[in-house]
Design an enzyme around this catalytic site. Structure first.
Site, short mmCIF file in Angstrom:
data_model
loop_
_atom_site.label_atom_id
_atom_site.label_comp_id
_atom_site.label_asym_id
_atom_site.label_seq_id
_atom_site.Cartn_x
_atom_site.Cartn_y
_atom_site.Cartn_z
N HIS A 1 -42.61 36.93 -19.52
CA HIS A 1 -41.72 37.14 -20.96
C HIS A 1 -41.53 35.87 -22.01
CE1 HIS A 1 -38.91 34.65 -18.13
NE2 HIS A 1 -38.18 34.28 -18.98
N LYS B 1 -44.74 30.71 -25.31
CA LYS B 1 -44.33 29.28 -25.35
C LYS B 1 -45.72 28.36 -25.29
CE LYS B 1 -39.43 29.40 -24.06
NZ LYS B 1 -38.41 29.26 -23.24
N HIS C 1 -35.54 38.43 -26.65
CA HIS C 1 -34.71 37.90 -27.27
C HIS C 1 -34.07 38.66 -28.56
CE1 HIS C 1 -34.99 34.00 -25.54
NE2 HIS C 1 -36.32 34.06 -25.73
FE LIG Z 1 -37.90 33.28 -24.15
FE LIG Z 2 -36.65 32.99 -19.30
#
Ligand SMILES: [Fe+2]
Ligand SMILES: [Fe+2]
Length: 346
Positions: free
Chosen positions: A202, A206, A258
């Site tokens: 998920h 990043k 999110h």
């Molecule tokens: Fe996230």
């Molecule tokens: Fe997470």
């Protein structure tokens, strides 16, 4: 080859024995040997056929898919009385009076049928064996393929761990919570297996966020927060090239984890069922685990506190953010969530 004979008329019986006794194994039919002697042909007259009928049917069934031919001998006077159903149980008829040339030709025909059907049985058997072998090979190949997909996922997740503040335990746990919810919600084992492997991806996006922002101790500026909010779209870009079901699910999870059910999430502000089911499942599991975990801005919460925040809300979280069906599943199965968390920290 073995021929079973059941003929009452002595002259006819003698004719068959004399004609075929030298070349074939001739055995007189009894109730016991019909099933046990593995005959290649049964020659039987009308009265004996009626007497042995059930055993003959049983022997023919036993030998399937090979054909056990039955040759019936019947007096001409019964020609009109013979019912057509008889051909369900016999292969041919010889009319009495019998003629030597005729019985030779008929018996040879019957034995040819027998031989061909035996060969056919062998071919079918070896085809079936090939099919089983191919299926086994396919299963092994599928297993290997699945292993490689899982390995690729682990490597991807590992790469993201280098940059992320999230622990590898968090990544493993979210897969387990998601599988638990999916099992209850979907009852589709394929969906549950895929989400188990897809959920750890998920936060893969990043990778594309600078470490100075990801690992910053203090409060994030508005522009830094804006940057962090790009990670779902980056994750989506990384995973969307994947063609497998797991990767497709991972792509949705990365993009939607999110988003909130009430439309207050990011990156697109989607709401309700516009958010993929896997995304909605991921959101609730991710929030639960984040509440249980330590963050730079908060201490870890107890299970009861985390559940209370999700079900009743606090200053950061509202129950409207989650799919009500999934909230219900969490409410009824919250102890399982706690078990998954506790097992991972032992
Ligand atoms: Fe996230
Ligand atoms: Fe997470």
């Amino acid at each position: 080859m073995k021929i079973g004979l059941a003929i009452e008329n002595k002259t006819n019986l003698k004719l068959f024995v004399e004609e075929f006794g030298l070349h074939y194994d001739i055995v007189l039919l009894t109730e016991n040997n019909i099933l046990n002697d593995n005959f290649d042909l049964i020659i039987v007259d009308r009265l004996n056929f009626d007497y042995y009928k059930s055993k003959i049917i049983e022997a023919k069934t036993d030998q399937k898919p090979s054909i056990l031919p039955v040759l019936l001998i019947v007096e001409q006077k019964y020609r009109k009385r013979l019912k057509s159903e008889i051909f369900d149980y016999i292969e041919d008829i010889i009319w009495i009076p019998v003629y030597k040339d005729e019985i030779i030709a008929r018996v040879q025909n019957m034995l040819t049928i027998r031989n061909l059907s035996k060969k056919q049985k062998k071919v079918t058997k070896s085809l079936n064996e090939d099919k089983i072998k191919l299926n086994q090979e396919l299963k092994i190949k599928n297993k290997e393929l699945k292993k490689r997909i899982v390995e690729a996922i682990h490597l991807l997740v590992k790469a993201s761990e280098f940059k992320d503040v999230e622990t590898s335990e968090h990544i493993k746990r979210v897969g387990k919570y998601a599988r638990l919810v999916a099992n209850i919600h979907e009852r589709d084992s394929n969906f549950s297996i895929n989400i188990f492997y897809a959920a750890p991806m998920h936060d893969i996006g990043k990778i594309g966020i600078p470490e100075s922002i990801l690992l910053k101790n203090g409060k994030l500026t508005n522009s830094e927060f804006k940057k962090i909010k790009e990670h779902p779209s980056i994750g989506h870009k990384i995973l969307q090239e994947g063609n497998t079901e797991v990767m497709k699910m991972g792509t949705n999870i990365a993009l939607h984890h999110h988003e909130y059910y009430d439309g207050s999430g990011y990156p697109e502000g989607l709401s309700g069922k516009d958010i993929s089911l896997e995304g909605r499942i991921m959101t609730i599991c991710d929030v639960y685990d984040a509440l249980r975990s330590e963050r730079p801005y908060k201490k870890p919460y107890s299970h009861d506190k985390a559940i209370d925040i999700i079900l009743n809300g606090d200053e950061r979280t509202s129950p409207d953010q989650f799919d009500p069906n999934l909230l219900d599943i969490l409410k009824k199965n919250h102890k399982e969530f706690d078990n998954i968390y506790k097992k991972s920290i032992i």
